[in-house]
Design a protein around this motif. Structure first.
Motif, PDB file in Angstrom:
ATOM      1  N   SER A   7      -6.537  -0.257   4.100  1.00 51.04           N
ATOM      2  CA  SER A   7      -6.497  -1.864   4.627  1.00 51.04           C
ATOM      3  C   SER A   7      -5.705  -2.715   3.557  1.00 51.04           C
ATOM      4  O   SER A   7      -6.011  -1.818   2.012  1.00 51.04           O
ATOM      5  CB  SER A   7      -7.310  -1.872   5.133  1.00 51.04           C
ATOM      6  N   GLY A   8      -5.559  -3.725   3.362  1.00 50.30           N
ATOM      7  CA  GLY A   8      -5.268  -4.721   2.702  1.00 50.30           C
ATOM      8  C   GLY A   8      -3.880  -5.053   2.236  1.00 50.30           C
ATOM      9  O   GLY A   8      -3.832  -5.426   1.368  1.00 50.30           O
ATOM     10  N   GLY A   9      -2.873  -4.042   3.107  1.00 50.81           N
ATOM     11  CA  GLY A   9      -1.794  -4.487   2.172  1.00 50.81           C
ATOM     12  C   GLY A   9      -0.961  -5.155   3.270  1.00 50.81           C
ATOM     13  O   GLY A   9      -1.776  -5.927   3.939  1.00 50.81           O
ATOM     14  N   GLY A  10       0.470  -6.308   3.054  1.00 50.46           N
ATOM     15  CA  GLY A  10       0.073  -7.482   3.490  1.00 50.46           C
ATOM     16  C   GLY A  10       1.489  -8.012   2.592  1.00 50.46           C
ATOM     17  O   GLY A  10       2.287  -6.765   1.435  1.00 50.46           O
ATOM     18  N   LEU A  11       2.062  -9.142   2.735  1.00 49.43           N
ATOM     19  CA  LEU A  11       3.110  -9.336   2.235  1.00 49.43           C
ATOM     20  C   LEU A  11       2.845 -10.371   0.785  1.00 49.43           C
ATOM     21  O   LEU A  11       1.435 -11.242   0.754  1.00 49.43           O
ATOM     22  CB  LEU A  11       3.842 -10.740   3.196  1.00 49.43           C
ATOM     23  N   ALA A 108      -1.972  15.744  -2.691  1.00 48.88           N
ATOM     24  CA  ALA A 108      -3.415  16.389  -2.794  1.00 48.88           C
ATOM     25  C   ALA A 108      -3.758  16.914  -1.282  1.00 48.88           C
ATOM     26  O   ALA A 108      -2.655  16.997  -0.248  1.00 48.88           O
ATOM     27  CB  ALA A 108      -3.515  14.717  -2.046  1.00 48.88           C
ATOM     28  N   GLU A 109      -5.205  17.673  -1.129  1.00 51.57           N
ATOM     29  CA  GLU A 109      -5.486  17.910   0.602  1.00 51.57           C
ATOM     30  C   GLU A 109      -5.603  16.913   1.465  1.00 51.57           C
ATOM     31  O   GLU A 109      -4.978  17.507   3.188  1.00 51.57           O
ATOM     32  CB  GLU A 109      -6.446  18.592   0.267  1.00 51.57           C
ATOM     33  N   TYR A 110      -6.259  15.762   1.719  1.00 45.83           N
ATOM     34  CA  TYR A 110      -5.790  14.961   2.606  1.00 45.83           C
ATOM     35  C   TYR A 110      -5.188  13.385   2.714  1.00 45.83           C
ATOM     36  O   TYR A 110      -5.353  13.175   1.289  1.00 45.83           O
ATOM     37  CB  TYR A 110      -7.593  14.659   2.633  1.00 45.83           C
ATOM     38  N   TRP A 111      -4.625  12.756   3.322  1.00 48.28           N
ATOM     39  CA  TRP A 111      -3.598  11.801   3.287  1.00 48.28           C
ATOM     40  C   TRP A 111      -4.126  10.880   3.935  1.00 48.28           C
ATOM     41  O   TRP A 111      -4.397  11.043   5.839  1.00 48.28           O
ATOM     42  CB  TRP A 111      -2.398  12.348   3.555  1.00 48.28           C
ATOM     43  N   GLY A 112      -4.036   9.607   3.819  1.00 44.01           N
ATOM     44  CA  GLY A 112      -4.453   7.858   4.930  1.00 44.01           C
ATOM     45  C   GLY A 112      -3.368   8.283   5.445  1.00 44.01           C
ATOM     46  O   GLY A 112      -2.098   8.921   5.039  1.00 44.01           O
ATOM     47  N   GLN A 113      -3.262   7.190   6.845  1.00 43.37           N
ATOM     48  CA  GLN A 113      -1.986   6.302   7.524  1.00 43.37           C
ATOM     49  C   GLN A 113      -1.438   5.761   6.645  1.00 43.37           C
ATOM     50  O   GLN A 113       0.227   5.848   7.335  1.00 43.37           O
ATOM     51  CB  GLN A 113      -2.468   6.328   8.255  1.00 43.37           C
ATOM     52  N   GLY A 114      -1.546   4.952   5.485  1.00 44.15           N
ATOM     53  CA  GLY A 114      -0.605   4.298   4.653  1.00 44.15           C
ATOM     54  C   GLY A 114      -0.798   2.835   5.502  1.00 44.15           C
ATOM     55  O   GLY A 114      -1.152   2.101   6.535  1.00 44.15           O
ATOM     56  N   THR A 115      -0.347   1.920   4.193  1.00 42.96           N
ATOM     57  CA  THR A 115      -0.468   0.533   4.417  1.00 42.96           C
ATOM     58  C   THR A 115       0.887   0.496   3.908  1.00 42.96           C
ATOM     59  O   THR A 115       1.245   0.464   2.515  1.00 42.96           O
ATOM     60  CB  THR A 115      -2.213   0.030   3.710  1.00 42.96           C
ATOM     61  N   GLN A 116       1.139  -0.972   4.496  1.00 40.79           N
ATOM     62  CA  GLN A 116       2.676  -1.541   3.753  1.00 40.79           C
ATOM     63  C   GLN A 116       2.313  -2.964   3.308  1.00 40.79           C
ATOM     64  O   GLN A 116       1.867  -3.612   3.365  1.00 40.79           O
ATOM     65  CB  GLN A 116       3.300  -1.947   4.950  1.00 40.79           C
ATOM     66  N   VAL A 117       3.246  -2.871   2.100  1.00 42.44           N
ATOM     67  CA  VAL A 117       3.120  -3.807   0.929  1.00 42.44           C
ATOM     68  C   VAL A 117       4.118  -4.410   0.564  1.00 42.44           C
ATOM     69  O   VAL A 117       4.933  -3.026   0.002  1.00 42.44           O
ATOM     70  CB  VAL A 117       2.420  -3.169  -0.059  1.00 42.44           C
ATOM     71  N   THR A 118       4.623  -5.541   1.260  1.00 45.37           N
ATOM     72  CA  THR A 118       5.871  -5.713   0.825  1.00 45.37           C
ATOM     73  C   THR A 118       5.862  -7.307  -0.202  1.00 45.37           C
ATOM     74  O   THR A 118       5.307  -8.065  -0.556  1.00 45.37           O
ATOM     75  CB  THR A 118       6.456  -6.523   2.661  1.00 45.37           C
ATOM     76  N   VAL A 119       6.532  -7.243  -1.285  1.00 42.71           N
ATOM     77  CA  VAL A 119       6.651  -8.583  -2.459  1.00 42.71           C
ATOM     78  C   VAL A 119       8.357  -8.911  -2.078  1.00 42.71           C
ATOM     79  O   VAL A 119       8.912  -8.377  -2.582  1.00 42.71           O
ATOM     80  CB  VAL A 119       6.137  -7.224  -3.571  1.00 42.71           C
ATOM     81  N   SER A 120       8.462  -9.938  -2.448  1.00 38.82           N
ATOM     82  CA  SER A 120       8.968 -11.119  -1.540  1.00 38.82           C
ATOM     83  C   SER A 120       9.235 -11.534  -2.775  1.00 38.82           C
ATOM     84  O   SER A 120       8.611 -11.478  -3.742  1.00 38.82           O
ATOM     85  CB  SER A 120       8.717 -11.644  -0.559  1.00 38.82           C
ATOM     86  N   SER A 121      10.743 -12.348  -3.617  1.00 37.73           N
ATOM     87  CA  SER A 121      11.754 -12.244  -4.538  1.00 37.73           C
ATOM     88  C   SER A 121      11.715 -13.909  -4.605  1.00 37.73           C
ATOM     89  O   SER A 121      11.482 -14.696  -3.216  1.00 37.73           O
ATOM     90  CB  SER A 121      12.252 -11.690  -5.119  1.00 37.73           C
TER      91      SER A 121
END
Length: 121
Positions: A7-11, A108-121
């Motif tokens: 959790s914690g990803g975003g724009l 790695a043995e185990y992975w999460g589903q991922g969270t998107q991080v988007t950095v704008s310029s």
């Protein structure tokens, strides 16, 4: 079985900061070394950072230039990724990873589903 939820990803604007969290469940958290990986569009998944079982040793991809910090709180079953001075090239899906037998630097043995991080310029 082991479950990892990021959790914690975003724009965020370039130069900004984000802190990602990964909640671990299903097994004893302190028995697992943890890591973060990322995958940008059209690129392979790459190693970002990892931390050993106790948190006493950390490892970072050279390309991050000291902008990212990994930490873990074994009392909360959570690993964190603090990302500072973000750049557009940091845009990616970020995955947390767990491994009982080795620090996850190449796999790695185990992975999460991922969270998107988007950095704008």
């Amino acid at each position: 079985q082991v479950r990892l939820v990021e959790s914690g990803g975003g724009l965020v604007q370039a130069g900004g900061s984000l802190r990602l969290s990964c909640a671990f469940s299903g097994r004893t958290f302190s028995s697992y070394a943890m890591g973060w990986f990322r995958q940008a569009p059209g690129k392979e998944r790459e190693f970002v950072t990892a931390i050993n079982w106790s948190g006493g040793s950390t490892y970072y991809a050279d390309s991050l230039k000291g902008r990212f910090t990994i930490s873990r709180d074994n009392a909360k079953n959570t690993v964190y990724l603090q990302m500072n001075s973000l750049k557009p090239e940091d845009t990616a899906v970020y995955y947390c990873a767990a491994d009982r037998t080795k620090v996850p630097r190449n796999s790695a043995e185990y992975w999460g589903q991922g969270t998107q991080v988007t950095v704008s310029s």
